[in-house]
Scaffold this motif. Structure first.
Motif, PDB file in Angstrom:
ATOM      1  N   LEU A  61      16.550  49.883-101.982  1.00 19.95           N
ATOM      2  CA  LEU A  61      17.795  50.475-101.499  1.00 19.95           C
ATOM      3  C   LEU A  61      18.285  49.777-100.236  1.00 19.95           C
ATOM      4  O   LEU A  61      19.484  49.563-100.063  1.00 19.95           O
ATOM      5  CB  LEU A  61      17.596  51.968-101.223  1.00 19.95           C
ATOM      6  CG  LEU A  61      17.503  52.871-102.449  1.00 19.95           C
ATOM      7  CD1 LEU A  61      17.176  54.300-102.025  1.00 19.95           C
ATOM      8  CD2 LEU A  61      18.783  52.837-103.255  1.00 19.95           C
ATOM      9  N   GLN A  62      17.339  49.423 -99.380  1.00 19.12           N
ATOM     10  CA  GLN A  62      17.727  48.715 -98.152  1.00 19.12           C
ATOM     11  C   GLN A  62      18.321  47.354 -98.495  1.00 19.12           C
ATOM     12  O   GLN A  62      19.321  46.943 -97.916  1.00 19.12           O
ATOM     13  CB  GLN A  62      16.514  48.565 -97.236  1.00 19.12           C
ATOM     14  CG  GLN A  62      16.848  47.988 -95.878  1.00 19.12           C
ATOM     15  CD  GLN A  62      15.626  47.919 -94.978  1.00 19.12           C
ATOM     16  OE1 GLN A  62      14.518  48.136 -95.422  1.00 19.12           O
ATOM     17  NE2 GLN A  62      15.848  47.607 -93.716  1.00 19.12           N
ATOM     18  N   VAL A  69      26.730  45.787 -97.532  1.00 14.29           N
ATOM     19  CA  VAL A  69      27.305  45.521 -96.206  1.00 14.29           C
ATOM     20  C   VAL A  69      27.806  44.081 -96.130  1.00 14.29           C
ATOM     21  O   VAL A  69      28.884  43.805 -95.602  1.00 14.29           O
ATOM     22  CB  VAL A  69      26.260  45.815 -95.100  1.00 14.29           C
ATOM     23  CG1 VAL A  69      26.707  45.276 -93.763  1.00 14.29           C
ATOM     24  CG2 VAL A  69      26.007  47.311 -95.004  1.00 14.29           C
ATOM     25  N   ALA A  70      27.009  43.143 -96.684  1.00 12.44           N
ATOM     26  CA  ALA A  70      27.435  41.735 -96.672  1.00 12.44           C
ATOM     27  C   ALA A  70      28.725  41.559 -97.479  1.00 12.44           C
ATOM     28  O   ALA A  70      29.633  40.843 -97.052  1.00 12.44           O
ATOM     29  CB  ALA A  70      26.322  40.852 -97.232  1.00 12.44           C
ATOM     30  N   LYS A  74      32.302  40.388 -96.138  1.00 18.76           N
ATOM     31  CA  LYS A  74      32.996  39.265 -96.765  1.00 18.76           C
ATOM     32  C   LYS A  74      34.409  39.682 -97.186  1.00 18.76           C
ATOM     33  O   LYS A  74      35.370  38.947 -96.961  1.00 18.76           O
ATOM     34  CB  LYS A  74      32.202  38.795 -97.977  1.00 18.76           C
ATOM     35  CG  LYS A  74      32.752  37.572 -98.642  1.00 18.76           C
ATOM     36  CD  LYS A  74      31.872  37.125 -99.789  1.00 18.76           C
ATOM     37  CE  LYS A  74      32.433  35.896-100.479  1.00 18.76           C
ATOM     38  NZ  LYS A  74      31.600  35.480-101.609  1.00 18.76           N
ATOM     39  N   GLU A  75      34.531  40.874 -97.752  1.00 18.83           N
ATOM     40  CA  GLU A  75      35.848  41.369 -98.163  1.00 18.83           C
ATOM     41  C   GLU A  75      36.735  41.591 -96.944  1.00 18.83           C
ATOM     42  O   GLU A  75      37.919  41.272 -96.970  1.00 18.83           O
ATOM     43  CB  GLU A  75      35.683  42.670 -98.937  1.00 18.83           C
ATOM     44  CG  GLU A  75      36.964  43.183 -99.544  1.00 18.83           C
ATOM     45  CD  GLU A  75      36.757  44.395-100.419  1.00 18.83           C
ATOM     46  OE1 GLU A  75      37.733  45.139-100.609  1.00 18.83           O
ATOM     47  OE2 GLU A  75      35.633  44.604-100.901  1.00 18.83           O
TER      48      GLU A  75
END
Length: 164
Positions: A61-62, A69-70, A74-75
């Motif tokens: 999950l982490q 999050v990455a 990026k978005e």
């Protein structure tokens, strides 16, 4: 020292009582106690396995959270880049529009100046022609008194006349 040494009967009955208690414990209490110990060991092992499984799931999950999050970063960067590009395009378009409008205003001003200049030149020509006509009228008026001189002036004027 008789008090410290036990008698044979006491040792015999103590041994028999001890063996009887051990036999009763083995017969009735040993199996349930061993069963509870084994059950406790099994529940501890299950809890440890569950903890390891949970730990592995938490790591997964982490990792997933880090990926999310990455991707979000990026978005976000992509959206910011698009916004900057859009802003630059809008600024460039506004500059181009302003430049085009300024060029139109300059062209209109030049045209207005040219029209005013032509109108002023036309008025000047008209005034010069009127003054020339008045001067010529006065000069000719004096010379028309002489018939031969006036015929010569009229002939020369007709020959020098240029039609537009």
């Amino acid at each position: 020292m008789d008090l410290v040494t036990p008698g044979i009967g006491l040792v015999f009955w103590t041994t028999i009582t001890f063996l009887l208690v051990v036999f009763l414990l083995i017969k009735f209490a040993w199996k349930p106690v061993l069963g509870m110990i084994n059950e406790r060991n099994k529940s501890i092992e299950d809890a440890l396995k569950l903890a390891e499984t949970t730990k592995a799931e938490m790591k997964a999950l982490q990792a997933d959270n880090e990926k999310i999050v990455a991707e979000a970063r990026k978005e976000r960067d992509t959206l910011l880049k698009e916004a900057r590009e859009l802003r630059e395009q809008m600024i460039a378009q506004a500059k181009a529009d302003a430049s085009e409008e300024a060029n139109k205003i300059m062209a209109a001003a030049k045209q207005a100046i040219e029209n005013e200049k032509n109108q002023a030149m036309q008025e000047l020509k008209t005034q010069v022609a009127a003054l020339s006509f008045e001067i010529a009228e006065k000069v000719i008026g004096k010379e028309l008194e002489n018939k031969a001189a006036s015929d010569t002036i009229i002939s020369e004027s007709i020959n020098n006349l240029k039609l537009n």
